[in-house]
Design a protein around this motif. Structure first.
Motif, PDB file in Angstrom:
ATOM      1  N   PRO A 188     101.168  -3.137   7.389  1.00 31.48           N
ATOM      2  CA  PRO A 188      99.700  -3.326   7.417  1.00 31.48           C
ATOM      3  C   PRO A 188      99.083  -2.362   8.702  1.00 31.48           C
ATOM      4  CG  PRO A 188     100.759  -5.143   8.587  1.00 31.48           C
ATOM      5  CD  PRO A 188     101.984  -4.026   8.051  1.00 31.48           C
ATOM      6  N   PRO A 189      97.630  -2.271   8.546  1.00 35.14           N
ATOM      7  CA  PRO A 189      96.885  -1.764   9.610  1.00 35.14           C
ATOM      8  C   PRO A 189      96.794  -2.846  10.902  1.00 35.14           C
ATOM      9  CG  PRO A 189      95.449  -2.410   8.128  1.00 35.14           C
ATOM     10  CD  PRO A 189      96.792  -2.751   7.356  1.00 35.14           C
ATOM     11  N   PRO A 190      96.522  -2.252  11.992  1.00 36.90           N
ATOM     12  CA  PRO A 190      96.169  -3.325  13.148  1.00 36.90           C
ATOM     13  C   PRO A 190      95.194  -4.278  12.609  1.00 36.90           C
ATOM     14  CG  PRO A 190      96.251  -1.020  13.724  1.00 36.90           C
ATOM     15  CD  PRO A 190      96.293  -0.964  12.338  1.00 36.90           C
ATOM     16  N   THR A 191      95.348  -5.108  13.260  1.00 35.34           N
ATOM     17  CA  THR A 191      94.317  -6.327  12.954  1.00 35.34           C
ATOM     18  C   THR A 191      92.925  -5.834  13.463  1.00 35.34           C
ATOM     19  OG1 THR A 191      96.149  -7.959  13.812  1.00 35.34           O
ATOM     20  CG2 THR A 191      93.971  -8.858  13.608  1.00 35.34           C
ATOM     21  N   GLY A 192      92.290  -6.252  12.570  1.00 40.65           N
ATOM     22  CA  GLY A 192      90.759  -6.151  12.634  1.00 40.65           C
ATOM     23  C   GLY A 192      90.329  -4.822  12.058  1.00 40.65           C
ATOM     24  N   TYR A 193      91.212  -3.843  11.610  1.00 38.96           N
ATOM     25  CA  TYR A 193      91.182  -2.498  11.016  1.00 38.96           C
ATOM     26  C   TYR A 193      91.405  -2.647   9.499  1.00 38.96           C
ATOM     27  CZ  TYR A 193      90.045  -1.404  15.821  1.00 38.96           C
ATOM     28  OH  TYR A 193      89.605  -1.122  17.084  1.00 38.96           O
ATOM     29  N   ASP A 194      90.775  -1.813   8.482  1.00 36.75           N
ATOM     30  CA  ASP A 194      91.103  -1.987   7.282  1.00 36.75           C
ATOM     31  C   ASP A 194      92.021  -0.814   6.907  1.00 36.75           C
ATOM     32  OD1 ASP A 194      89.108  -4.005   6.449  1.00 36.75           O
ATOM     33  OD2 ASP A 194      87.695  -2.404   6.971  1.00 36.75           O
ATOM     34  N   THR A 195      92.300   0.289   7.526  1.00 41.19           N
ATOM     35  CA  THR A 195      93.143   1.301   7.195  1.00 41.19           C
ATOM     36  C   THR A 195      93.513   1.774   8.784  1.00 41.19           C
ATOM     37  OG1 THR A 195      91.747   1.792   5.319  1.00 41.19           O
ATOM     38  CG2 THR A 195      93.355   3.591   6.208  1.00 41.19           C
ATOM     39  N   ALA A 196      94.771   2.508   8.494  1.00 41.84           N
ATOM     40  CA  ALA A 196      95.383   3.299   9.697  1.00 41.84           C
ATOM     41  C   ALA A 196      96.204   4.431   9.332  1.00 41.84           C
ATOM     42  CB  ALA A 196      96.147   2.262  10.494  1.00 41.84           C
ATOM     43  N   VAL A 197      96.134   5.515  10.057  1.00 43.10           N
ATOM     44  CA  VAL A 197      96.851   6.663   9.621  1.00 43.10           C
ATOM     45  C   VAL A 197      97.937   6.628  10.972  1.00 43.10           C
ATOM     46  CG1 VAL A 197      96.990   9.041   9.467  1.00 43.10           C
ATOM     47  CG2 VAL A 197      95.111   7.779   8.500  1.00 43.10           C
ATOM     48  N   VAL A 198      99.145   6.506  10.762  1.00 39.89           N
ATOM     49  CA  VAL A 198     100.131   6.849  11.666  1.00 39.89           C
ATOM     50  C   VAL A 198     100.876   7.937  11.537  1.00 39.89           C
ATOM     51  CG1 VAL A 198     102.249   5.265  12.552  1.00 39.89           C
ATOM     52  CG2 VAL A 198     100.436   4.064  11.392  1.00 39.89           C
ATOM     53  N   LEU A 199     100.951   8.710  12.633  1.00 39.48           N
ATOM     54  CA  LEU A 199     101.713  10.083  12.829  1.00 39.48           C
ATOM     55  C   LEU A 199     102.649   9.962  13.746  1.00 39.48           C
ATOM     56  CD1 LEU A 199      98.028  12.288  13.102  1.00 39.48           C
ATOM     57  CD2 LEU A 199      99.614  11.532  10.927  1.00 39.48           C
ATOM     58  N   GLN A 200     103.847  10.498  13.343  1.00 42.14           N
ATOM     59  CA  GLN A 200     104.948  10.679  14.230  1.00 42.14           C
ATOM     60  C   GLN A 200     104.973  12.031  14.805  1.00 42.14           C
ATOM     61  OE1 GLN A 200     108.894   9.533  12.722  1.00 42.14           O
ATOM     62  NE2 GLN A 200     107.830   7.748  11.592  1.00 42.14           N
ATOM     63  N   LEU A 201     104.639  12.071  16.073  1.00 38.11           N
ATOM     64  CA  LEU A 201     104.244  13.457  16.661  1.00 38.11           C
ATOM     65  C   LEU A 201     105.537  14.204  16.755  1.00 38.11           C
ATOM     66  CD1 LEU A 201     101.742  12.462  19.612  1.00 38.11           C
ATOM     67  CD2 LEU A 201     101.229  13.128  17.231  1.00 38.11           C
ATOM     68  N   ARG A 202     105.455  15.393  16.537  1.00 33.49           N
ATOM     69  CA  ARG A 202     106.638  16.243  16.215  1.00 33.49           C
ATOM     70  C   ARG A 202     107.345  16.418  17.629  1.00 33.49           C
ATOM     71  NH1 ARG A 202     103.616  20.401  14.584  1.00 33.49           N
ATOM     72  NH2 ARG A 202     103.723  19.780  12.255  1.00 33.49           N
ATOM     73  N   ASP A 203     106.925  16.545  18.550  1.00 32.54           N
ATOM     74  CA  ASP A 203     107.764  16.739  19.768  1.00 32.54           C
ATOM     75  C   ASP A 203     106.727  16.515  21.037  1.00 32.54           C
ATOM     76  OD1 ASP A 203     105.830  19.177  20.180  1.00 32.54           O
ATOM     77  OD2 ASP A 203     107.328  20.377  19.003  1.00 32.54           O
TER      78      ASP A 203
END
Length: 1013
Positions: A188-203
């Motif tokens: 799920p997205p964080p509470t209070g938000y409808d959508t979340a983009v999660v990026l695993q940063l490369r380095d």
């Protein structure tokens, strides 16, 4: 269990099928994604995520809130989370994310920002593993999964004899299009938000870059994306930072509308439906700097030099970094310029300095240049400049005027009440005013147009302009400032205007009116301010008013005016001022004496031609020449005032300025020198006397002279002379000689010259001072009876001498005339002092026609030709060859024979009579006595005795050739020998002692006298 709520399997299958069918398609997709990730969107991941968040909020019709969080997972992976409110993820959205340039927002209506469908590709700049979580489900994109799937598929294709896909995957070396293949996931997205983009940063490098981008998030993001109302930036070790309510910190103006269809005809198909335009301008209320780029709505690479943030729906190229020129761009820039002018006008109405908003200098680029040109054109018609008059409204530059020398300050405010359209511009805003085409006028031009009538608060205006007048340039501009006068007129320019001091306040208005007709311009006392004096008006007390040209012109004018009433008015006016002043400037005395007053007999006369009754002048001067002044004038003005303007109470001293020897003032001139000289009898002759004594053209400076000597009552001369001698200023004018600049010569004062040459006093050229000795009465008579009782200094000024050496050069001719006719015998006690005087430095200024000379030894006569004796030897030659000899006494300091010869223009005897060794007659040598040699060691040891000794045919008693011990001494008798030895040893004055020792070598007195000589 993970569900495929968005049909990701079908999407993956379609993409794989396309890649199988055409490996080139894989290459195209990979290159496109790489271009966006590494090129167009390399530093825009936050902006693109924020844009998607703003569009999601707009589609859902809710306030957009965005969370940007940077955190580290337990396994040390840095993660960026971008959570937002708004429309949740749906199947169409997933399909859009997995495609390139096929936005799901095409039909979303107005208000959305994304238009190209490529912004999500920015995540690939920082991450290879991307997850999108929404309240409707989740999807992920993975480079590792994409590589694994592609490698398996490629192997299958190769097994079936289709190696193209395998070859392409191998060539890519891992650089594959990860965003084309979505995978189902959960979360799920964080509470209070409808959508979340999660990026695993490369380095770690990417992590630092993202952190820097997060640190740079500011209000501009909210201004560019109006769909967002809040942005929270949460960096793991710094704590959350909330941005919201930007309108409280920014002055924002937004304009929007729709462009005609024709303006989008040249745009790509999917952009043609987006005809709505929107422009936002924002300026920080605290005046801080703004990003200098155009936002469309996200930041571009187009510079913007205006001091505000511009967000506009300008068409961009595929990189979304540059504005595309064309009709649509022109239309949006037109609207942006109008909106900017509105914002500036609004800020100006709130008291802001609008000139700080005006573009000046060089443009930063093509778009900036086009925008600035439009902005200036819009601002020209916008009321934004501060009026000089506080009561007026803001002035558009098109109708504004500023003073070039005085752009701002109290002076401009004061002028604004009198000059329409005048504005105040701070010095920092002058360049802006010029850019807007504001009319610039010199202060002098503005002042020239000031009204001279109407209700003008002149004192307030002068006080306001006084500060500006500290500057020299501003003072020049104020030269024609109107000045109200006391008589009701208004003149232009303070120069020449008079500011009267309090001591003139009591002068009657009629007096000022009379003087006004002669050019006196008196400022209205109510408007007198320091500014007027600073600009050239003269502040005058009564004494200074007397020196004003208007008074002088009035006096000189009335002196030539036949209108007696008018002359009386001028006289009364000037006497009013004199009474207020108390004293009269020295250079005004001469022309004030021309004031017309009534004499006791009722006839008008100049002031200097009248005397006060009962004073010394009335007693000493002839009333037929200087009449008494009318008694009513004395009663009205008082003795002091009448004396100050020239009425004689006593003899007076008139000073003639700048006297030049030989140059008399023009009779028609009215300058100070001419006016002063006009009152002095014989002045022209006197300056000729100065030329004779000092040289023509010699500058003598100011010469004081006792006036009215020609008006003295002849019966009063002894009294007048005594009065001159004992009255200090009169005495100084009598006894002070005149000196010429650059010469040591002197000339007698005018007073002394006049008394000697023009007065009926019968004074001799020279006379002997009382107690003088060695002055032959035949040459120098005693003090004349009329001068009896005068002191020595006064007597000297009138011709008294203590010796012939005191006789002035110009009077020697008269002295010599007293000796009688040529050939007459001159007693030696008369001729001797004459010769001594000449030897001592006195003498005539020109060679005399006759002079006393020795015509025979011991006999002097008056001759018209002679020679000058070189030394005492030649005295014995008087009469030789019929030549008279002028002896030159030998004494210390004597000018010598050569000097006397030059003075008298005569030859030396040796030149006329011959060589001094022309001796005749034999002689016998004899020794000089030892007693004499002991006292005269430089005397020769021998001398020659002669029975008869002649030189140039004349019998002489002695002669010497040579000097000192080498001298040859010749003598006829003891007296001659004594003279010869004295002359040979340079002891001429001791010849008597030498003669005594020759006669009696043991005489102790003679020996002592010679020893001490």
């Amino acid at each position: 269990m993970t569900t495929d709520a968005f049909g990701t399997a079908a999407l993956r299958g379609a993409v794989l099928e396309a890649w199988r069918a055409s490996p080139a398609r894989l290459r195209e997709d990979a290159n496109t994604e790489e271009d966006h990730a590494r090129g167009y969107y390399r530093d825009r991941v936050l902006v693109e995520l924020a844009q998607n968040a703003a569009d999601a909020a707009t589609r859902a019709g809710v306030p957009g809130r965005l969370l940007l969080r940077l955190a580290t997972t337990d396994d040390g992976t840095a993660v960026l989370v971008a959570a937002n409110t708004g429309a949740p993820l749906d199947a169409a959205g997933v399909a859009s994310l997995a495609s390139l340039r096929a936005s799901a927002k095409r039909d979303a209506g107005t208000g959305t920002v994304g238009r190209f469908g490529v912004g999500f590709a920015a995540v690939r700049a920082v991450a290879d593993e991307v997850t999108v979580c929404s309240t409707t489900g989740a999807v992920r994109f993975s480079l590792a999964d994409t590589r694994e799937l592609l490698e398996g598929t490629a192997a299958q294709e190769a097994a079936h004899g289709r190696p193209g896909l395998a070859d392409e995957v191998r060539r890519r070396d891992g650089s594959l299009p990860a965003l084309r293949l979505p995978w189902p996931t959960e979360g799920p997205p964080p509470t209070g938000y409808d959508t979340a983009v999660v990026l695993q940063l490369r380095d770690e490098v990417v992590r630092d870059e993202v952190r820097a981008l997060l640190d740079g998030v500011d209000d501009v993001l909210l201004l560019a994306l109006p769909g967002l109302v809040e942005v929270v930036v949460d960096v793991e070790d710094a704590g959350p930072r909330r941005l919201a309510d930007v309108t409280g910190r920014w002055d924002v103006l937004t304009a929007e509308g729709e462009v005609p269809l024709a303006l989008v005809a040249d745009r790509p198909v999917e952009e043609r439906a987006a005809r709505a335009w929107r422009v936002t301008w924002a300026r920080p209320r605290d005046g801080s700097a703004v990003p200098g780029v155009v936002h469309a709505p996200t930041p571009t690479d187009e510079p913007c030099s205006l001091p505000a943030v511009l967000v506009a729906t300008l068409p961009l190229d595929p990189s979304r970094r540059h504005v595309v020129p064309g009709p649509l761009t022109d239309a949006v820039l037109d609207s942006a310029a109008q909106a900017y002018a509105q914002l500036v006008g609004r800020a100006a109405a709130e008291g802001a300095d609008a000139t700080a908003w005006v573009p000046t200098g060089l443009a930063a680029g093509a778009v900036d240049a086009a925008l600035r040109e439009r902005v200036v054109a819009a601002l020209v018609r916008t009321p934004l400049l501060v009026p000089a008059s506080p009561q007026d409204a803001l002035v558009p530059p098109l109708r504004a005027t500023l003073v070039r020398d005085l752009p701002d300050g109290p002076a401009v405010t004061a002028l604004g009440a009198l000059v329409a359209g005048l504005v105040r511009v701070p010095p920092s805003g002058l360049a802006a005013a010029r850019a807007l085409g504001v009319e610039e006028r010199a202060l002098a031009e503005v002042v020239d147009e000031l009204p001279t009538g109407g209700d003008v608060d002149w004192p307030a205006l002068y006080d306001a302009l006084d500060v500006a007048a500290q500057d020299a340039t501003a003072r020049e501009g104020l030269a024609s400032l109107p000045v109200p006068l006391a008589d009701g007129r208004v003149v232009r320019g303070p120069r020449g205007v008079v500011l009267l001091d309090d001591d003139v306040a009591g002068v009657a208005p009629r007096t000022l009116e009379v003087l006004r007709t002669w050019g006196l311009r008196v400022a209205d006392p109510a408007v007198v301010r320091p500014l007027l004096a600073r600009l050239g008006a003269r502040r005058l007390d009564a004494a200074a008013l007397l020196a004003h040209p208007a008074l002088r012109a009035a006096v000189l004018g009335q002196a030539d005016d036949d209108d007696l009433d008018r002359a009386d008015e001028v006289t009364a006016a000037v006497l009013d001022v004199v009474a207020a002043a108390g004293t009269v400037p020295a250079d005004a005395v001469a022309w004030l004496g021309l004031l017309t007053l009534d004499a006791a007999d009722g006839e008008p006369a100049p002031a200097h031609g009248l005397v006060l009754p009962g004073g010394p002048a009335a007693r000493l001067l002839d009333d037929r020449v200087l009449a008494p002044v009318a008694l009513d004038a004395v009663d009205r003005w008082g003795r002091d005032v009448l004396v100050a303007v020239g009425v004689r109470d006593d003899l007076v001293v008139t000073t003639v300025p700048d006297v030049v020897a030989g140059v008399a003032p023009d009779d028609d001139a009215d300058d100070a020198a001419a006016l002063a000289a006009a009152s002095l009898d014989g002045w022209a002759d006197y300056v000729d006397e100065l030329a004779d004594a000092l040289g023509a053209g010699a500058y003598c400076g100011d010469v004081p002279a006792v006036a009215d000597l020609d008006a003295v009552d002849d019966r009063r001369w002894p009294e007048v002379l005594a009065h001159l001698a004992r009255t200090p200023d009169l005495r100084a004018a009598l006894v002070t000689s005149v000196r010429g600049e650059g010469t040591a010569a002197t000339a007698p004062s005018y007073t002394a010259w006049w008394l000697r040459t023009r007065a009926d006093l019968a004074l001799p050229e020279v006379f002997a001072l009382p107690g003088s000795v060695a002055l032959p009465a035949a040459l120098v008579p005693p003090v004349p009876e009329v001068l009896a009782g005068l002191d020595e200094e006064a007597l000297r000024a009138l011709g008294g001498v203590g010796s012939l050496a005191d006789v002035p050069a110009a009077r020697w001719a008269a002295v010599l005339d007293l000796l009688g006719p040529v050939g007459g015998v001159v007693p030696l006690d008369v001729a001797g002092p004459v010769w001594r005087a000449w030897a001592q430095g006195a003498g005539p200024d020109e060679p005399p026609a006759v002079l006393p000379a020795l015509t025979a030894p011991g006999v002097a006569r008056l001759v018209d030709d002679a020679v000058v004796a070189d030394d005492p030897r030649w005295w014995q030659c008087a009469g030789a060859q019929g030549v008279a000899v002028v002896p030159v006494p030998v004494a210390p300091g004597s000018r010598g024979a050569a000097g006397v010869a030059e003075l008298l223009d005569l030859p030396l005897a040796s030149w006329r009579l011959g060589a001094d060794d022309d001796l005749s007659g034999a002689g016998e040598p004899e020794d000089v006595p030892d007693a004499l040699l002991a006292l005269l060691p430089d005397a020769p040891a021998q001398w020659w005795r002669h029975d008869d000794l002649r030189v140039v045919g004349a019998p002489v008693g002695w002669w010497v050739t040579g000097t000192g011990t080498q001298a040859q001494v010749h003598a006829v008798h003891v007296a001659g020998l004594a003279s010869a030895l004295a002359w040979a040893t340079g002891r001429w004055a001791a010849r008597g002692a030498v003669e005594t020792l020759l006669t009696d070598p043991d005489d102790p007195d003679a020996a002592l006298g010679l020893a001490l000589e």
